[in-house]
Enzyme design. Structure first.
Site, PDB file in Angstrom:
ATOM      1  N   HIS A   1       0.865  -1.195   0.000  1.00  0.00           N
ATOM      2  CA  HIS A   1       0.000   0.000   0.000  1.00  0.00           C
ATOM      3  C   HIS A   1       0.893   1.233   0.000  1.00  0.00           C
ATOM      4  CE1 HIS A   1      -3.817   2.183   1.523  1.00  0.00           C
ATOM      5  NE2 HIS A   1      -2.914   3.114   1.241  1.00  0.00           N
TER       6      HIS A   1
ATOM      7  N   HIS B   1       1.452   5.401  -1.811  1.00  0.00           N
ATOM      8  CA  HIS B   1       1.038   6.503  -2.691  1.00  0.00           C
ATOM      9  C   HIS B   1       2.294   7.051  -3.356  1.00  0.00           C
ATOM     10  CE1 HIS B   1      -3.036   6.708  -0.912  1.00  0.00           C
ATOM     11  NE2 HIS B   1      -2.395   6.227   0.140  1.00  0.00           N
ATOM     12  N   LEU B   2       2.362   6.926  -4.671  1.00  0.00           N
ATOM     13  CA  LEU B   2       3.537   7.425  -5.395  1.00  0.00           C
ATOM     14  C   LEU B   2       3.281   8.769  -6.069  1.00  0.00           C
ATOM     15  CD1 LEU B   2       4.962   4.168  -7.082  1.00  0.00           C
ATOM     16  CD2 LEU B   2       5.682   5.246  -4.941  1.00  0.00           C
ATOM     17  N   ARG B   3       2.018   9.200  -6.098  1.00  0.00           N
ATOM     18  CA  ARG B   3       1.650  10.488  -6.734  1.00  0.00           C
ATOM     19  C   ARG B   3       2.055  10.507  -8.213  1.00  0.00           C
ATOM     20  NH1 ARG B   3      -1.354  10.757  -2.268  1.00  0.00           N
ATOM     21  NH2 ARG B   3      -0.417  11.843  -0.519  1.00  0.00           N
TER      22      ARG B   3
ATOM     23  N   ASN C   1      -5.328   7.172  -6.080  1.00  0.00           N
ATOM     24  CA  ASN C   1      -6.029   8.429  -5.763  1.00  0.00           C
ATOM     25  C   ASN C   1      -5.288   9.655  -6.293  1.00  0.00           C
ATOM     26  OD1 ASN C   1      -4.023   8.048  -3.766  1.00  0.00           O
ATOM     27  ND2 ASN C   1      -5.146   9.249  -2.252  1.00  0.00           N
TER      28      ASN C   1
ATOM     29  N   LYS D   1      -9.518  -0.391  -5.480  1.00  0.00           N
ATOM     30  CA  LYS D   1      -9.511   0.283  -4.181  1.00  0.00           C
ATOM     31  C   LYS D   1     -10.840   0.971  -3.904  1.00  0.00           C
ATOM     32  CE  LYS D   1      -7.839   2.051  -0.380  1.00  0.00           C
ATOM     33  NZ  LYS D   1      -6.835   3.090  -0.186  1.00  0.00           N
TER      34      LYS D   1
ATOM     35  N   HIS E   1     -10.511   1.133   2.143  1.00  0.00           N
ATOM     36  CA  HIS E   1     -10.264   2.170   3.155  1.00  0.00           C
ATOM     37  C   HIS E   1     -11.442   2.056   4.113  1.00  0.00           C
ATOM     38  CE1 HIS E   1      -8.698   6.182   4.581  1.00  0.00           C
ATOM     39  NE2 HIS E   1      -9.834   6.046   5.229  1.00  0.00           N
TER      40      HIS E   1
ATOM     41  N   HIS F   1      -4.527  -0.509   5.955  1.00  0.00           N
ATOM     42  CA  HIS F   1      -4.035   0.289   7.084  1.00  0.00           C
ATOM     43  C   HIS F   1      -4.966   0.231   8.296  1.00  0.00           C
ATOM     44  CE1 HIS F   1      -6.743   3.055   5.088  1.00  0.00           C
ATOM     45  NE2 HIS F   1      -5.862   3.457   4.207  1.00  0.00           N
TER      46      HIS F   1
ATOM     47  N   LEU G   1      -4.685   9.453   7.890  1.00  0.00           N
ATOM     48  CA  LEU G   1      -5.987   8.784   7.970  1.00  0.00           C
ATOM     49  C   LEU G   1      -5.844   7.327   7.571  1.00  0.00           C
ATOM     50  CD1 LEU G   1      -8.257  11.586   6.501  1.00  0.00           C
ATOM     51  CD2 LEU G   1      -8.258  10.722   8.859  1.00  0.00           C
TER      52      LEU G   1
ATOM     53  N   ASP H   1       1.492   2.768   3.501  1.00  0.00           N
ATOM     54  CA  ASP H   1       0.620   3.933   3.303  1.00  0.00           C
ATOM     55  C   ASP H   1       1.446   5.210   3.258  1.00  0.00           C
ATOM     56  OD1 ASP H   1      -1.736   5.267   2.787  1.00  0.00           O
ATOM     57  OD2 ASP H   1      -2.288   5.462   4.896  1.00  0.00           O
TER      58      ASP H   1
ATOM     59  N   HIS I   1       3.160  14.501   1.273  1.00  0.00           N
ATOM     60  CA  HIS I   1       2.626  15.863   1.124  1.00  0.00           C
ATOM     61  C   HIS I   1       3.779  16.773   1.517  1.00  0.00           C
ATOM     62  CE1 HIS I   1      -1.638  14.691   0.795  1.00  0.00           C
ATOM     63  NE2 HIS I   1      -1.385  13.780   1.720  1.00  0.00           N
TER      64      HIS I   1
ATOM     65  N   ALA J   1      -3.637  15.007   5.258  1.00  0.00           N
ATOM     66  CA  ALA J   1      -3.412  13.766   6.006  1.00  0.00           C
ATOM     67  C   ALA J   1      -2.392  12.914   5.267  1.00  0.00           C
ATOM     68  CB  ALA J   1      -4.724  12.995   6.127  1.00  0.00           C
TER      69      ALA J   1
END
Ligand code: NCD
Ligand code: ZN
Length: 352
Positions: A17, A19-21, A45, A106, A144, A182, A227, A255, A259, A271
């Site tokens: 899990h 987030h690589l953006r 996302n 997801k 989620h 998560h 989150l 996760d 940011h 978050a």
């Protein structure tokens, strides 16, 4: 006298899990993830979200192109996911499965977290045909697991999700593979440990290492805000017990959610905790805190592939016992990011 282990050699882990953006942030973070992990389940996302197989393939190509710009880019496979919406057509699932690129779908309840506006408003009402197709094609649903009902306290949203969504979902689709992403509570861990059928959970380093006091220690600490939010100590202890237990249902999912500093330190901060840079050091610290380093390989490298029907990795990594200072900030995309546990020292270092 017992001599503490000085080196840990583990089968190379995967991050189930992350987030690589996209764009410049992707360029920076992908190298961190690929340095430690052979594969990662990449969250969809983005804005706009990755909702089709074609978009997932294009995103995977951007990830590999970003990684290729780094000298000595390690071997790495981005396992892609689709973002479920109320309007996802059921025939997208066969396409996703056939692609060999998409490994899961997801579920973000609409409004639950960062970039979840396009998420699902009522899972069983709008997504029945898609879930049916996923069950048939053996494509896991990644959840989620928080309700978004504003009358439910933010610290209770995971436990309430089990009753309101998870139980009816599992009843209607008992053979659908579900990963409770998560998890943050004793209720979540107990549910996953005991539920019938193909259920598993990922656990982040922050939820193993910190309780909710971290968000408020001496002042408001935005870098501990993620989150689902950190919970009470009893939940942290339950998660650590689950992660280090003999159950093969719990596996590593950082996760890691980058940011930049200014987006965290503001009147309405984002978050997410950033842990891709030092993920294995963080997990080793958590496992060592309960004398369970011997369980780290199963959690990080074996249980995930078994759940996803993928082979374990051929290569190995080494963690060395060395005091390691986590930097206060990392450079990222002409900006800066504050890593999880910034300024703290950890007992382990990822060597290779
Ligand atoms: C994630 C993000 O920033 O994309 N944030 C987080 O706090 N974990 C979204 C998510 O996984 O909920
Ligand atoms: Zn996430």
């Amino acid at each position: 006298m017992t001599v503490a282990t000085q080196q840990l050699r583990l089968r190379r882990p995967d991050d189930w899990h992350v987030h690589l953006r996209d764009g410049a942030v992707l360029q920076s973070v992908v190298a961190h993830t690929a340095r430690q992990f052979a594969r990662a389940i990449v969250m969809p996302n983005l804005t706009p979200p990755v909702t089709t197989t074609a978009q997932a393939i294009a995103y995977q190509q951007r990830i590999m192109a970003a990684l290729a710009t780094h000298t000595d880019a390690p071997d790495f496979t981005a396992l892609m996911t689709l973002y479920l919406t109320d309007k996802t057509p059921a025939d997208e699932i066969a396409k996703a499965k056939e692609s060999g690129v998409v490994h899961a779908v997801k579920l973000y309840p609409a409004g639950a977290t960062t970039n979840s506006d396009a998420g699902v408003t009522d899972l069983l009402k709008h997504c029945g045909a898609v879930l049916e197709a996923m069950q048939k094609h053996n494509l896991p649903l990644l959840v989620h697991g928080e309700v978004t009902d504003p009358t439910i306290d933010v610290f209770d949203r995971e436990a309430v999700f089990i009753d309101r969504v998870m139980l009816p979902l599992r009843k209607q689709f008992p053979n659908l593979k579900v990963v409770f992403e998560h998890i943050t509570t004793k209720e979540g861990a107990d549910y996953v440990a005991t539920a019938e059928g193909p259920v598993a959970a990922t656990i982040t380093p922050q939820h193993l290492l910190y309780n909710r006091n971290a968000i408020f220690s001496g002042g408001l600490r935005p870098h501990w805000y993620c989150l689902p939010i950190l919970k009470r100590e009893l939940h942290r202890e339950a998660l650590l017990a689950a992660a280090t237990s003999d159950s093969n249902r719990f596996f590593l999912g950082t996760d890691s959610a980058p940011h930049v500093k200014g987006q965290k330190e503001k009147d309405c901060g984002c978050a997410g905790c950033y842990s891709a840079y030092h993920a294995m050091e963080l997990y080793a610290a958590a496992f060592e805190s309960v004398g369970k380093l011997d369980r780290l390989e199963a959690f990080a490298s074996l249980n995930g592939p078994a759940f996803y029907d993928l082979p374990v990795n051929d290569s190995f990594i080494t963690l060395e016992r060395t005091e390691t200072m986590i930097p206060d900030v990392l450079d990222m995309a002409n900006d800066q990011i504050v890593p999880l546990a910034a300024g703290e020292s950890l007992n382990w270092r990822f060597v290779e």
